[in-house]
Structures are given as structure tokens and as C-alpha cells.
Design an enzyme around this catalytic site. Structure first.
Site, PDB file in Angstrom:
ATOM      1  N   LYS A 121      74.868  97.302  55.543  1.00 16.59           N
ATOM      2  CA  LYS A 121      73.849  96.405  56.095  1.00 16.59           C
ATOM      3  C   LYS A 121      74.539  95.332  56.921  1.00 16.59           C
ATOM      4  O   LYS A 121      75.689  94.998  56.680  1.00 16.59           O
ATOM      5  CB  LYS A 121      73.028  95.771  54.975  1.00 16.59           C
ATOM      6  CG  LYS A 121      72.200  96.804  54.223  1.00 16.59           C
ATOM      7  CD  LYS A 121      71.175  96.183  53.343  1.00 16.59           C
ATOM      8  CE  LYS A 121      70.339  97.281  52.679  1.00 16.59           C
ATOM      9  NZ  LYS A 121      69.300  96.727  51.830  1.00 16.59           N
TER      10      LYS A 121
ATOM     11  N   PRO B 261      70.301  91.507  50.858  1.00 15.71           N
ATOM     12  CA  PRO B 261      71.167  91.505  49.682  1.00 15.71           C
ATOM     13  C   PRO B 261      71.605  90.091  49.300  1.00 15.71           C
ATOM     14  O   PRO B 261      71.944  89.280  50.159  1.00 15.71           O
ATOM     15  CB  PRO B 261      72.369  92.335  50.121  1.00 15.71           C
ATOM     16  CG  PRO B 261      71.853  93.207  51.204  1.00 15.71           C
ATOM     17  CD  PRO B 261      70.824  92.388  51.915  1.00 15.71           C
TER      18      PRO B 261
END
Length: 116
Positions: A33, A2
Site C-alpha cells: 500500500k 493501515p
């Protein structure tokens, strides 16, 4: 993988010292995450206007592997919007949040793509 990119007209001196670290934690929690995968970039002091005024504004882009759907982008908008209001003072009606999705083969890391 990300990647959060924030472009804002807020001066660098007004960005909290712990903004990048806090943003990493917020993203990790929101996306489920590990923080070790997350990259955050803020570009303060940009020459920007919204509706013709120079009041605080931002363009926020989140790139992530996988598909976003209407429900997840709604939730991400709520979380990130509130966070940016609280941390930077950018009103929610003076920012756009833009979501990009990438397939695993489109992102390279450590000499490979995430598809390898």
C-alpha cells in the site's frame, strides 16, 4: 488506512530518530500500500511487564482494511517481529503482535468512509 500501534516499555530516548519513517516504509512494502495511507504510532516508556520482569517488551497492533488470513498474519509476524528486534531490541518472545481487520465502511477518512 493501515495503522500500526506499538506500546513498549522502552524509553523514548532509545527510540531511533527515523523509527516512524522507517516503520512507514516497512509497512508500505509489507502490505503493498502507498506510504500516504499509513499511520504509525509508538507509545514508549509505558509501565509494562512481561513474565513479571521489566526487560524490553511490546504490544504491537496492526489494523487494516480487509481480511487477514493465516498465511498473511504469519508473514506479517515474521516481518514485523524481525523489524522490531532489529530497531528496538525487543526480543520476539517478549512481544505480542495483534491483527485487527476492518471493513471499508468502518473507517472514515477525509469526510467519507472508504466504502463511499
Amino acid at each position: 488506512m493501515p495503522y500500526l500501534q506499538i506500546q513498549t516499555n522502552i524509553p523514548a530516548a532509545k527510540i531511533p530518530d527515523d523509527f516512524l519513517k522507517n516503520s512507514t516504509t516497512v509497512l508500505a512494502d509489507m502490505l503493498k500500500k502507498p506510504e500516504s495511507y499509513i499511520c504509525v504510532c509508538i507509545e514508549p516508556g509505558q509501565l509494562m511487564t512481561w513474565a513479571g520482569t521489566k526487560e524490553p517488551t511490546a504490544i504491537v497492533q496492526l489494523t487494516n482494511i480487509g481480511r487477514h488470513d493465516a498465511e498473511t498474519t504469519k508473514r506479517y509476524t515474521e516481518v514485523l517481529g524481525k523489524y522490531l528486534v532489529d530497531e528496538l531490541g525487543v526480543p520476539q518472545d517478549r512481544m505480542h503482535l495483534i491483527f485487527h481487520t476492518k471493513d471499508r465502511f468502518e473507517v472514515g477518512f477525509n469526510g467519507k468512509t472508504f466504502a463511499q
